[in-house]
Enzyme design. Structure first.
Site, PDB file in Angstrom:
ATOM      1  N   HIS A 183       6.576 -30.690  21.034  1.00  0.00           N
ATOM      2  CA  HIS A 183       6.666 -29.233  21.161  1.00  0.00           C
ATOM      3  C   HIS A 183       5.514 -28.647  21.981  1.00  0.00           C
ATOM      4  O   HIS A 183       5.507 -27.450  22.253  1.00  0.00           O
ATOM      5  CB  HIS A 183       6.668 -28.571  19.780  1.00  0.00           C
ATOM      6  N   CYS A 184       4.554 -29.465  22.368  1.00  0.00           N
ATOM      7  CA  CYS A 184       3.392 -28.960  23.099  1.00  0.00           C
ATOM      8  C   CYS A 184       3.601 -29.121  24.604  1.00  0.00           C
ATOM      9  O   CYS A 184       3.996 -30.184  25.079  1.00  0.00           O
ATOM     10  CB  CYS A 184       2.120 -29.698  22.666  1.00  0.00           C
TER      11      CYS A 184
END
Length: 369
Positions: A183-184
């Site tokens: 998700h980064c």
């Protein structure tokens, strides 16, 4: 649905160190005689050997907030629990040595991350939002760095190292007992993911003079992998196969444009449907893209009962899933690096360990007896 999207349709110190700690016992200075990819590691690199078990882990992977970590369903000691179970299962013998990764350096992070984003992690409020632990905003940032971000930097270093091992050891595979922070992105963290380890690994492989030109990311975490997808938008050397529950976080429609083959699952999808779609879509992806490296994001939040994934996959389904991916890579001689990613049941560590032991028993981990 298994949707193929072509490129045109795009459906104590208070801050981190800028160099690797010298306490890592198996690090050595990089020399010009080593393969080109080793030169990408600034300062120190880890010696890679065909005779060494290609599992990456160190005890500093565990996250500790004096109990605050219990406010998030993520098993903050998942890597340690998997490691213990693999030892009990005989994969890691008393006289065998796993790889201990160095902490990723500031310079390495800045190869992908913006300086503004890295600076933002010096504020506990920002980290609390990423870790999804609101009380963390009241914790001094020195402690946040040491107890949460440093373990994540070790795991990020572990992902980079696992890719090098899979490529250089001659065994063709490596497993990081952490990482998978999908998700980064370069300028944004979220979903317990503070560093873009997958993007960093892709950039390292493509820039390393290694002959790697086509990287397939197989993301089987229950959540859409939106971070690296945003970073790699429009990159023809990367193909993303992402199977995820489309009704849960992050629902990132912009990031979805980077997915070449999206497999959107409904809540409570069971083994039969899940395995059938994986077999078909993985075969199609391999035939279409013909990768020469695979990053396998093997989240176990697909398990039935997981409070965030909301799918109904059994432990046996996870084992079959991992078999399918490893067998496909082995049959085609494609190096593969496996990452742990999400999984929010306390039973996840045992399921992962049992699956890895099953891979050994099915002779899908070359050279491991």
């Amino acid at each position: 649905m298994c949707t193929g999207l072509n490129a045109g349709s795009r459906s104590d110190r208070c801050s981190m160190s800028d160099s690797t700690s010298t306490e890592d016992e198996d690090e050595e200075e990089t020399t010009s005689s080593e393969p080109a990819i080793a030169a990408l590691r600034r300062g120190h690199t880890v010696r890679i050997s065909r005779d060494r078990l290609p599992i990456v882990y160190r005890r500093e992977y565990s996250v500790r907030f004096c109990g605050l970590q219990k406010l998030h369903p993520f098993d903050a000691a998942k890597g340690a629990n998997i490691y213990r179970l693999l030892k009990a299962g005989g994969l890691i013998s008393p006289d065998s040595t796993v790889y201990t990764p160095p902490e990723v350096t500031l310079d390495e992070l800045l190869d992908v991350h913006t300086k503004r984003y890295i600076e933002s992690l010096k504020w506990s409020l920002n980290v609390a939002k990423i870790a999804e632990i609101p009380p963390l905003m009241f914790v001094p940032n020195c402690f946040v760095q040491r107890s949460y971000l440093r373990p994540m930097r070790y795991q990020t270093g572990g992902t980079l190292l696992a890719a090098r091992i899979a490529l250089q050891s001659g065994l063709g595979w490596a497993i990081n007992l952490g990482g998978g922070f999908h998700h980064c992105s370069a300028d944004r963290g979220g979903g317990f993911c503070p560093y873009a380890d997958i993007t960093l690994t892709v950039r390292m492989l493509l820039a390393g003079g290694t002959g790697i030109e086509r990287i397939l990311i197989i993301d089987l975490d229950a959540h859409q992998g939106n971070g690296y997808a945003r970073d790699l938008m429009g990159d023809a050397s990367v193909y993303i196969l992402d199977m995820y529950n489309y009704q849960i976080y992050p629902r990132d429609h912009q990031a979805k444009l980077a997915i070449r083959r999206a497999v959107e699952l409904k809540p409570h999808t069971d083994d039969e449907e899940y395995i059938g779609k994986l077999k078909r879509c993985l075969e199609q992806s391999l035939a279409e893209f013909q990768p020469n490296f695979i990053i396998y994001n093997a989240g176990t939040d697909v398990l039935k009962g997981d409070p965030l994934g909301l799918l109904d996959i059994t432990p046996e389904g996870v084992m079959e899933r991992d078999e399918i991916v490893f067998r496909a890579a082995l049959q085609r001689a494609i190096p593969l690096a496996m990452l742990m990613s999400g999984g929010y049941l306390r039973s996840s560590a045992r399921v992962i360990a049992n699956s890895i032991l099953n891979l050994r028993d099915k002779a899908l981990l070359p050279m491991v007896q």
